[in-house]
Design a protein around this motif. Structure first.
Motif, PDB file in Angstrom:
ATOM      1  N   ASP A  82      14.203  -2.310  -1.414  1.00  0.00           N
ATOM      2  CA  ASP A  82      13.977  -3.722  -1.382  1.00  0.00           C
ATOM      3  C   ASP A  82      12.716  -4.010  -0.641  1.00  0.00           C
ATOM      4  OD1 ASP A  82      16.078  -3.480  -2.991  1.00  0.00           O
ATOM      5  OD2 ASP A  82      17.379  -5.113  -1.668  1.00  0.00           O
ATOM      6  N   LEU A  83      11.705  -3.283  -0.397  1.00  0.00           N
ATOM      7  CA  LEU A  83      10.579  -3.643   0.434  1.00  0.00           C
ATOM      8  C   LEU A  83       9.545  -4.451  -0.416  1.00  0.00           C
ATOM      9  CD1 LEU A  83       8.968  -2.845   2.975  1.00  0.00           C
ATOM     10  CD2 LEU A  83       7.655  -1.421   1.498  1.00  0.00           C
ATOM     11  N   GLY A  84       9.258  -5.658  -0.018  1.00  0.00           N
ATOM     12  CA  GLY A  84       8.154  -6.447  -0.734  1.00  0.00           C
ATOM     13  C   GLY A  84       6.835  -5.735  -0.892  1.00  0.00           C
ATOM     14  N   PHE A  85       6.250  -6.135  -1.990  1.00  0.00           N
ATOM     15  CA  PHE A  85       4.947  -5.555  -2.368  1.00  0.00           C
ATOM     16  C   PHE A  85       3.872  -5.624  -1.144  1.00  0.00           C
ATOM     17  CE2 PHE A  85       0.447  -5.249  -3.832  1.00  0.00           C
ATOM     18  CZ  PHE A  85       0.628  -4.004  -4.737  1.00  0.00           C
ATOM     19  N   SER A  86       3.971  -6.594  -0.418  1.00  0.00           N
ATOM     20  CA  SER A  86       3.063  -7.059   0.573  1.00  0.00           C
ATOM     21  C   SER A  86       3.613  -6.945   2.037  1.00  0.00           C
ATOM     22  CB  SER A  86       2.510  -8.351   0.359  1.00  0.00           C
ATOM     23  OG  SER A  86       3.329  -9.313   0.341  1.00  0.00           O
ATOM     24  N   ASP A  87       4.845  -6.302   2.347  1.00  0.00           N
ATOM     25  CA  ASP A  87       5.514  -6.203   3.526  1.00  0.00           C
ATOM     26  C   ASP A  87       4.429  -5.327   4.414  1.00  0.00           C
ATOM     27  OD1 ASP A  87       7.458  -7.930   3.273  1.00  0.00           O
ATOM     28  OD2 ASP A  87       9.111  -6.586   2.593  1.00  0.00           O
ATOM     29  N   LEU A  88       4.122  -4.323   4.081  1.00  0.00           N
ATOM     30  CA  LEU A  88       3.466  -3.260   4.902  1.00  0.00           C
ATOM     31  C   LEU A  88       2.063  -3.870   5.164  1.00  0.00           C
ATOM     32  CD1 LEU A  88       4.270  -0.105   2.740  1.00  0.00           C
ATOM     33  CD2 LEU A  88       5.416  -1.027   4.823  1.00  0.00           C
ATOM     34  N   GLY A  89       1.480  -3.378   6.430  1.00  0.00           N
ATOM     35  CA  GLY A  89       0.084  -3.783   6.840  1.00  0.00           C
ATOM     36  C   GLY A  89      -0.753  -3.348   5.798  1.00  0.00           C
ATOM     37  N   CYS A  90      -0.754  -2.316   5.320  1.00  0.00           N
ATOM     38  CA  CYS A  90      -1.908  -1.613   4.487  1.00  0.00           C
ATOM     39  C   CYS A  90      -1.621  -2.186   2.913  1.00  0.00           C
ATOM     40  CB  CYS A  90      -1.778  -0.005   4.515  1.00  0.00           C
ATOM     41  SG  CYS A  90      -0.055   0.496   4.057  1.00  0.00           S
ATOM     42  N   PHE A  91      -0.924  -2.980   2.875  1.00  0.00           N
ATOM     43  CA  PHE A  91      -0.722  -3.656   1.516  1.00  0.00           C
ATOM     44  C   PHE A  91      -0.814  -5.233   1.756  1.00  0.00           C
ATOM     45  CE2 PHE A  91       0.211   0.289  -0.159  1.00  0.00           C
ATOM     46  CZ  PHE A  91      -0.162   0.390  -1.332  1.00  0.00           C
ATOM     47  N   GLY A  92      -1.246  -5.720   3.004  1.00  0.00           N
ATOM     48  CA  GLY A  92      -1.470  -7.107   2.990  1.00  0.00           C
ATOM     49  C   GLY A  92      -0.540  -7.894   4.241  1.00  0.00           C
ATOM     50  N   GLY A  93       0.345  -7.042   4.539  1.00  0.00           N
ATOM     51  CA  GLY A  93       1.455  -7.744   5.525  1.00  0.00           C
ATOM     52  C   GLY A  93       1.012  -7.915   6.890  1.00  0.00           C
ATOM     53  N   GLU A  94       1.828  -8.777   7.332  1.00  0.00           N
ATOM     54  CA  GLU A  94       1.715  -9.150   8.912  1.00  0.00           C
ATOM     55  C   GLU A  94       2.491  -8.146   9.842  1.00  0.00           C
ATOM     56  OE1 GLU A  94       4.949 -10.794   7.431  1.00  0.00           O
ATOM     57  OE2 GLU A  94       3.116 -11.313   6.838  1.00  0.00           O
ATOM     58  N   ILE A  95       3.683  -7.623   8.957  1.00  0.00           N
ATOM     59  CA  ILE A  95       4.650  -6.851   9.712  1.00  0.00           C
ATOM     60  C   ILE A  95       4.132  -5.567  10.451  1.00  0.00           C
ATOM     61  CG2 ILE A  95       6.822  -5.338   9.375  1.00  0.00           C
ATOM     62  CD1 ILE A  95       7.524  -7.434   7.250  1.00  0.00           C
ATOM     63  N   ASN A  96       4.398  -5.033  11.610  1.00  0.00           N
ATOM     64  CA  ASN A  96       3.594  -4.156  12.379  1.00  0.00           C
ATOM     65  C   ASN A  96       4.079  -2.808  11.977  1.00  0.00           C
ATOM     66  OD1 ASN A  96       2.082  -3.108  14.556  1.00  0.00           O
ATOM     67  ND2 ASN A  96       3.817  -2.628  15.832  1.00  0.00           N
ATOM     68  N   THR A  97       3.505  -2.299  10.961  1.00  0.00           N
ATOM     69  CA  THR A  97       3.420  -0.923  10.339  1.00  0.00           C
ATOM     70  C   THR A  97       2.485   0.161  10.622  1.00  0.00           C
ATOM     71  OG1 THR A  97       2.658  -1.495   8.385  1.00  0.00           O
ATOM     72  CG2 THR A  97       5.197  -1.761   8.631  1.00  0.00           C
ATOM     73  N   PRO A  98       2.132   0.508  11.782  1.00  0.00           N
ATOM     74  CA  PRO A  98       0.881   1.203  12.051  1.00  0.00           C
ATOM     75  C   PRO A  98       1.283   2.808  11.673  1.00  0.00           C
ATOM     76  CG  PRO A  98       2.230   1.000  14.134  1.00  0.00           C
ATOM     77  CD  PRO A  98       2.627  -0.183  13.161  1.00  0.00           C
ATOM     78  N   ASN A  99       2.411   3.031  11.523  1.00  0.00           N
ATOM     79  CA  ASN A  99       2.409   4.570  11.231  1.00  0.00           C
ATOM     80  C   ASN A  99       2.267   4.785   9.324  1.00  0.00           C
ATOM     81  OD1 ASN A  99       3.062   5.699  13.827  1.00  0.00           O
ATOM     82  ND2 ASN A  99       4.733   4.131  13.711  1.00  0.00           N
ATOM     83  N   ILE A 100       2.948   3.788   8.966  1.00  0.00           N
ATOM     84  CA  ILE A 100       2.760   3.900   7.416  1.00  0.00           C
ATOM     85  C   ILE A 100       1.364   3.653   7.017  1.00  0.00           C
ATOM     86  CG2 ILE A 100       3.206   2.957   5.130  1.00  0.00           C
ATOM     87  CD1 ILE A 100       6.089   2.377   6.495  1.00  0.00           C
ATOM     88  N   ASP A 101       0.727   2.585   7.765  1.00  0.00           N
ATOM     89  CA  ASP A 101      -0.747   2.147   7.791  1.00  0.00           C
ATOM     90  C   ASP A 101      -1.532   3.409   7.819  1.00  0.00           C
ATOM     91  OD1 ASP A 101       0.288  -0.231   7.249  1.00  0.00           O
ATOM     92  OD2 ASP A 101      -0.507  -0.844   9.023  1.00  0.00           O
ATOM     93  N   SER A 102      -1.351   4.348   8.890  1.00  0.00           N
ATOM     94  CA  SER A 102      -1.975   5.535   9.308  1.00  0.00           C
ATOM     95  C   SER A 102      -1.911   6.543   8.089  1.00  0.00           C
ATOM     96  CB  SER A 102      -1.633   6.024  10.327  1.00  0.00           C
ATOM     97  OG  SER A 102      -0.281   6.804  10.181  1.00  0.00           O
ATOM     98  N   LEU A 103      -1.029   6.537   7.393  1.00  0.00           N
ATOM     99  CA  LEU A 103      -0.766   7.291   6.175  1.00  0.00           C
ATOM    100  C   LEU A 103      -1.961   6.740   5.226  1.00  0.00           C
ATOM    101  CD1 LEU A 103       2.893   8.146   5.962  1.00  0.00           C
ATOM    102  CD2 LEU A 103       1.424   9.694   7.078  1.00  0.00           C
ATOM    103  N   ALA A 104      -1.671   5.668   5.158  1.00  0.00           N
ATOM    104  CA  ALA A 104      -2.708   5.023   3.818  1.00  0.00           C
ATOM    105  C   ALA A 104      -4.238   5.428   4.297  1.00  0.00           C
ATOM    106  CB  ALA A 104      -2.608   3.616   3.856  1.00  0.00           C
ATOM    107  N   SER A 105      -4.399   4.847   5.630  1.00  0.00           N
ATOM    108  CA  SER A 105      -5.871   5.163   6.131  1.00  0.00           C
ATOM    109  C   SER A 105      -6.384   6.703   6.150  1.00  0.00           C
ATOM    110  CB  SER A 105      -6.060   4.758   7.333  1.00  0.00           C
ATOM    111  OG  SER A 105      -5.029   5.628   8.455  1.00  0.00           O
ATOM    112  N   GLY A 106      -5.571   7.480   6.030  1.00  0.00           N
ATOM    113  CA  GLY A 106      -5.920   9.040   5.871  1.00  0.00           C
ATOM    114  C   GLY A 106      -5.628   9.560   4.489  1.00  0.00           C
ATOM    115  N   GLY A 107      -5.105   8.628   3.734  1.00  0.00           N
ATOM    116  CA  GLY A 107      -4.374   9.286   2.346  1.00  0.00           C
ATOM    117  C   GLY A 107      -5.000   8.185   1.259  1.00  0.00           C
ATOM    118  N   LEU A 108      -3.964   8.023   0.488  1.00  0.00           N
ATOM    119  CA  LEU A 108      -4.559   7.335  -0.903  1.00  0.00           C
ATOM    120  C   LEU A 108      -3.434   6.455  -1.400  1.00  0.00           C
ATOM    121  CD1 LEU A 108      -6.312   7.192  -3.630  1.00  0.00           C
ATOM    122  CD2 LEU A 108      -4.623   9.070  -4.509  1.00  0.00           C
TER     123      LEU A 108
END
Length: 540
Positions: free
Chosen positions: A36-62
């Motif tokens: 039930d994660l919102g599309f924009s909950d993650l930082g790398c998808f525009g959210g304000e929630i602190n998600t640095p680890n998932i964001d790091s996967l995005a910044s090093g991935g696709l």
């Protein structure tokens, strides 16, 4: 010319990536499913929630910006694990068992020499309440143990290809004392005083990585979180980070997330205009001050739950690093559906009314959310904002329900530019054929004497290799009367409860703001016929 088999195609793909196809050098695969994660909950998808680890996967991935699910927990999980539409494997509705005319990723990869493990929520076994309401509550409250299992044991993960499993069989849990928790086939009767479901899933995932890394054989790990699915339960230190974050309300949250998505290049405002929030009940301005504070705290707990998932992803990344497995591990992060508007205000079926010790659980009123004695929900307005820039939410086949954030990370295998995005469409049914291709494994025609339905998904491997994939001619959706079809840049969609069919030109209107059903009657009729033909084919 000799026709290539699936295995030889996989070998060719691995060689293209510069990886030996020898069994002990095939990639490990970790699928992380958030609930039930919102599309924009993650930082790398525009959210304000602190998600640095998932964001790091995005910044090093696709990042996939056009990836789809099945709009609800059980159907998505069934489709992801089998590569088939949920209707084909028993999950046309929630609460059924996964049938055996499909193989799970774990069954297929286990047959190909992979180690397999799962930590977390299953929700693919028949769930049936006791006939007596009070007896059901006593069971949910851990105050009695009827002479029955949570679900048919032969449908548990441990009997569907996973060599190891720890987690709940049912779909809803008290995060501090979960119902239907098992290790393999054995119920976990008691948990420590400091137990928290998200942390327990993370710890088991780390344990499994460390254990499986002692072997040269590659592994498949399915990390199936319950968070941030209701009830809103989080640790006080995680809630405290967001205590004041949501006091300006859901409209301001939608505006800020939308602006960040535009700035990040995730959306183009010309083709993704910002729609109005949907919601049920009083809007923010109509609420009194006490209710606004309560509503903002509900969203703070949701944020704390997502934050805790991200902390766990950091621990999983570290475990892969420490065991030397990170470089050759494909990590996929996704959600089973959009943020949830659901609010059930009475106990029953899967909702207890007391804690194990007999403390009453509060469902209504202006309570302080987050603890085990409260059962909160974010509701429809926050869910709508959580799915920015899309409309609607979980269980609907509009983009807000069926459009999931998806991240792929694979240091030694991914051939796209780190931090890049792809708008090539994909669907959760594509996960199984991707795993099989990378593993050099065959999709079987029979498995354990069962005839296996031909796979519906298409491998994502060409996209991971930086190529253009010949994708699905069309994608189809149906859940509890919510229907949709996507083809040629157009989307046909019908709301739940037999609403009127709507038609959107997604190529120009990704956020479904301009209904063209009346303007395009011929296209509408053609797509309706194609949707019906698909449904007639896949329904049981």
């Amino acid at each position: 010319m000799q026709t290539l088999t699936r295995t030889s195609l996989a070998v060719a793909f691995l060689l293209l990536l510069g990886i030996s196809a020898h069994a002990d050098e095939r990639p490990n695969i970790v699928v992380i499913m958030v609930d039930d994660l919102g599309f924009s909950d993650l930082g790398c998808f525009g959210g304000e929630i602190n998600t640095p680890n998932i964001d790091s996967l995005a910044s090093g991935g696709l990042r996939f910006t056009s990836f789809y699910n099945c709009a609800r927990c059980c159907p998505t999980r069934a489709a992801m694990l089998t590569g088939l539409y949920p209707h084909q494997v028993g999950l046309i509705r929630n609460g059924n068992s996964l049938t055996r005319n499909g193989v799970t990723i774990a069954e297929a990869l286990g047959s190909a020499g992979y180690q397999t493990a799962m930590a977390g929520k299953w929700h693919l076994s028949r769930t049936q309440a006791l006939p007596d309401h009070q007896a059901q509550l006593d069971w949910l409250n851990h105050q009695s143990q009827p002479d029955r299992t949570f679900s048919p044991v032969d449908t548990y993960p441990i009997n569907r290809g996973f060599q190891r499993h720890f987690g709940p069989i049912w779909g809803v849990v008290d995060y501090f004392d979960p119902f239907s928790l098992v290790e393999g086939e054995t119920p976990v009767e008691d948990v420590p005083d400091d137990f928290y479901m998200t942390d327990a899933i993370t710890q088991k995932s780390v344990d499994y990585i460390q254990e499986m890394s002692q072997s040269d054989a590659p592994f498949f790990l399915y990390v199936a979180h319950t968070a941030p699915h209701w009830p809103l339960h989080a640790k006080p230190e995680d809630i405290a980070k967001y205590e004041k974050t949501y006091r300006d309300g859901w409209h301001k949250l939608r505006d800020k997330r939308y602006a960040r998505q535009v700035e990040m290049g995730l959306i183009d405002p010309k083709t993704s205009p910002k729609p109005e929030l949907q919601g049920q009940g009083d809007d923010w301005e109509a609420l009194d001050e006490a209710t606004r504070e309560h509503m903002s705290q509900l969203m703070s707990v949701h944020a704390g739950m997502v934050d805790c998932v991200d902390q766990g992803v950091g621990r999983i990344i570290n475990a892969l690093k420490e065991t030397g497995r990170l470089e050759n591990t494909l990590i996929l992060v996704m959600s089973d559906n959009g943020a949830s508007p659901e609010r059930y205000l009475n106990p029953g079926f899967d909702r207890p009314n007391e804690t194990r010790e007999g403390k009453p659980i509060q469902y209504e009123g202006l309570f302080n959310p987050g603890s085990e004695t409260t059962w909160g929900y974010i509701g429809s307005y926050w869910a709508s904002a959580g799915n920015t820039p899309y409309r609607y939410w979980k269980a609907q086949s509009f983009e807000g329900g069926a459009h999931t954030p998806m991240i792929a990370h694979w240091p030694s295998g991914l051939k796209t530019e780190p931090g890049s995005k792809t708008d090539q469409p994909g669907h959760v049914i594509d996960v199984l054929p991707t795993c099989l291709e990378l593993a050099g494994a065959e999709y079987p025609q029979t498995f354990k004497k069962n005839e296996i339905t031909p796979v519906e998904g298409l491998s994502l491997a060409p996209i991971l290799a930086g190529q253009q994939r010949e994708g699905h001619p069309a994608l189809f959706f149906e859940h509890e009367g919510g229907k949709a079809m996507i083809a040629d840049g157009w989307k046909l969609v019908q709301p739940k409860q037999n609403g009127q069919w709507e038609l959107y030109h997604l190529a120009e209107d990704r956020t479904e703001t301009n209904n063209l059903a009346e303007a395009e009657p011929k296209r509408l009729a053609q797509m309706k016929r194609k949707w019906q033909a698909w449904f007639n084919r896949v329904k049981p």
